[in-house]
Design a protein around this motif. Structure first.
Motif, PDB file in Angstrom:
ATOM      1  N   GLU A   1     -37.494  -4.212  12.597  1.00  0.00           N
ATOM      2  CA  GLU A   1     -38.239  -4.935  11.554  1.00  0.00           C
ATOM      3  C   GLU A   1     -37.274  -5.730  10.668  1.00  0.00           C
TER       4      GLU A   1
ATOM      5  N   SER B   1     -42.511   0.402  17.666  1.00  0.00           N
ATOM      6  CA  SER B   1     -41.205  -0.178  18.017  1.00  0.00           C
ATOM      7  C   SER B   1     -40.556   0.614  19.152  1.00  0.00           C
TER       8      SER B   1
ATOM      9  N   HIS C   1     -43.059  11.731   8.549  1.00  0.00           N
ATOM     10  CA  HIS C   1     -42.221  10.663   9.109  1.00  0.00           C
ATOM     11  C   HIS C   1     -40.787  10.826   8.593  1.00  0.00           C
TER      12      HIS C   1
ATOM     13  N   SER D   1     -43.353   7.080  14.334  1.00  0.00           N
ATOM     14  CA  SER D   1     -44.802   6.896  14.187  1.00  0.00           C
ATOM     15  C   SER D   1     -45.548   7.211  15.486  1.00  0.00           C
TER      16      SER D   1
ATOM     17  N   ASN E   1     -48.407  -0.581  12.702  1.00  0.00           N
ATOM     18  CA  ASN E   1     -48.400  -0.670  11.229  1.00  0.00           C
ATOM     19  C   ASN E   1     -49.481  -1.625  10.720  1.00  0.00           C
TER      20      ASN E   1
ATOM     21  N   THR F   1     -37.142   4.521  14.834  1.00  0.00           N
ATOM     22  CA  THR F   1     -36.404   5.545  14.081  1.00  0.00           C
ATOM     23  C   THR F   1     -35.836   6.613  15.021  1.00  0.00           C
TER      24      THR F   1
ATOM     25  N   HIS G   1     -33.126  -1.091  12.737  1.00  0.00           N
ATOM     26  CA  HIS G   1     -34.553  -1.047  13.079  1.00  0.00           C
ATOM     27  C   HIS G   1     -35.022  -2.489  13.287  1.00  0.00           C
TER      28      HIS G   1
HETATM   29  P1  13P Z   1     -41.067   3.955  13.654  1.00  0.00           P
HETATM   30  O1  13P Z   1     -42.237   3.661  14.509  1.00  0.00           O
HETATM   31  O2  13P Z   1     -39.759   3.524  14.239  1.00  0.00           O
HETATM   32  O3  13P Z   1     -41.066   5.384  13.188  1.00  0.00           O
HETATM   33  O4  13P Z   1     -41.171   3.031  12.344  1.00  0.00           O
HETATM   34  C1  13P Z   1     -42.263   3.018  11.503  1.00  0.00           C
HETATM   35  C2  13P Z   1     -41.989   2.200  10.328  1.00  0.00           C
HETATM   36  O5  13P Z   1     -42.830   2.051   9.469  1.00  0.00           O
HETATM   37  C3  13P Z   1     -40.707   1.526  10.213  1.00  0.00           C
HETATM   38  O6  13P Z   1     -40.608   0.848   9.004  1.00  0.00           O
END
Ligand code: 13P
Ligand code: SF4
Length: 349
Positions: free
Chosen positions: A224, A152, A43, A64, A137, A239, A222
């Protein structure tokens, strides 16, 4: 003699390696990957050296969603997933016949921890009229309760798709991502109250101060992150979307609200751009831009070597959980491929 000829970006990362790390990086790990017919899938938040190794050995560095898809596509029988536990489980759900290992099996995720299976199951049972949409997640067990899994990268499209069918949604676990999607789609969403300990730390006052120093900088966030941080963003996304923004936007300077591990890939793709981490603390703190996931940091050269050498860190998921959780996972992958296909067709027309 070990061949250390690398390009500039790479040599900055490798120049201060100890003898031991040189041995692991240039010789031991690549040769074990080959011997075990293993592909290294990393990652963007893992340490730069691990990302570099994945690139140099024919593996991948990705978000991810793409990590899981690549794991399924690649021919190797063994996958080494350098990331956090849910990413290892995603690989297992999509490729149950492959052996999946992680450098450190203790690499968890605060969102995963925030959504316990029994509590979530009882929450769902109180809302049988809602479609269960779960962020990737989470544990495979939690995902086995879902109608849809999302990341995301595709969450807005999937929720939109459900909302246009008149579906009401039960969302878990990230409250900030959930509220962001709700605002974007106007979907009827009931939201679990989890959060990421890394992204929830960004500070709005300090971000505005930074923006006043660099008024031409684009802010990349991002989802989150807390809503007031998202509100300041020029680009909000996974990401991979944030990395694309650094290369495609005309700005010279970027303020980036996500884990600092992502800077390696951004700098590699856009070496002339200035990247500034978004602030995570007020004045007086020791570290004021510390967005760094402690579990991603467990993916070291040493742990990677040890997992390959000793076959430690294998991911096991019970067969009935694989059978149930693979359904919403695959539904997401298929949905994504359809979007991609539609885009390709409309570009071609
Ligand atoms: P992504 O799916 O954007 O790679 O993000 C995973 C993640 O854990 C972000 O904190
Ligand atoms: Fe989980 Fe946050 Fe780490 Fe991403 S950055 S893996 S959401 S704890």
């Amino acid at each position: 003699m070990i061949n250390t000829s690398l390009n500039n970006n790479t040599s900055n990362i490798t120049k201060n390696l100890s003898e031991r790390d040189q041995e692991l990086f240039y010789r031991e790990i690549p040769s074990l990957l080959k011997k075990k017919d293993a592909s290294l899938i990393a990652h963007y938040y893992t340490p730069a050296l691990v990302q570099l190794l994945a690139e140099r050995t024919g593996g991948i560095v990705a978000d991810s969603l793409e990590m899981a898809r690549f794991g399924k596509k690649v021919k190797n029988k063994t996958l080494i997933v350098a990331g956090v536990y849910f990413m290892g489980e995603s690989a297992k759900l999509l490729s149950p016949a492959k052996k999946i290992y992680m450098p450190d099996i203790n690499a968890t995720c605060s969102l995963d921890l925030s959504c316990n299976y029994d509590d979530f199951k009882s929450f769902i049972s109180k809302h049988p009229d809602r479609k269960v949409v779960v962020y990737a997640n989470t544990s495979a067990k939690v995902r086995s309760l879902a109608d849809w899994v999302v990341t995301s990268r595709n969450a807005i499209e999937i929720v939109n798709h459900l909302a246009t069918q008149g579906q009401k949604i039960l969302w878990a676990p990230d409250k900030y991502l959930g509220n962001y999607i709700k605002n974007k789609t106007n979907a009827d969403m009931l939201i679990w109250q989890g959060e990421c300990i890394v992204h929830s730390e960004f500070k709005i006052k300090k971000l505005l101060d930074l923006k006043s120093i660099y008024p031409d900088a684009a802010i990349l966030v991002h989802p989150e992150s807390p809503m007031e941080i998202i509100d300041q963003a020029d680009v909000v996304g996974s990401t991979s979307i944030l990395i694309d923004a650094v290369t495609s936007l005309p700005n010279d300077t970027f303020i980036i609200a996500t884990d600092k591990g992502i800077f390696y890939k951004m700098q590699q793709l856009a070496p002339s751009k200035t990247l500034i981490p978004a602030p995570t603390a007020e004045d007086g703190a020791n570290c004021r831009a510390c967005a760094s996931c402690p579990w991603m940091a467990l993916n070291t050269l040493e742990s990677l070597y040890s997992c390959l050498k000793n076959d430690t860190g294998e991911i096991y998921v019970a067969t009935e959980i694989i059978e149930q959780a693979a359904v919403p996972m695959q539904r997401m992958v298929d949905f994504n491929e359809n979007i991609q296909l539609k885009k390709e067709v409309s570009y071609a027309q």
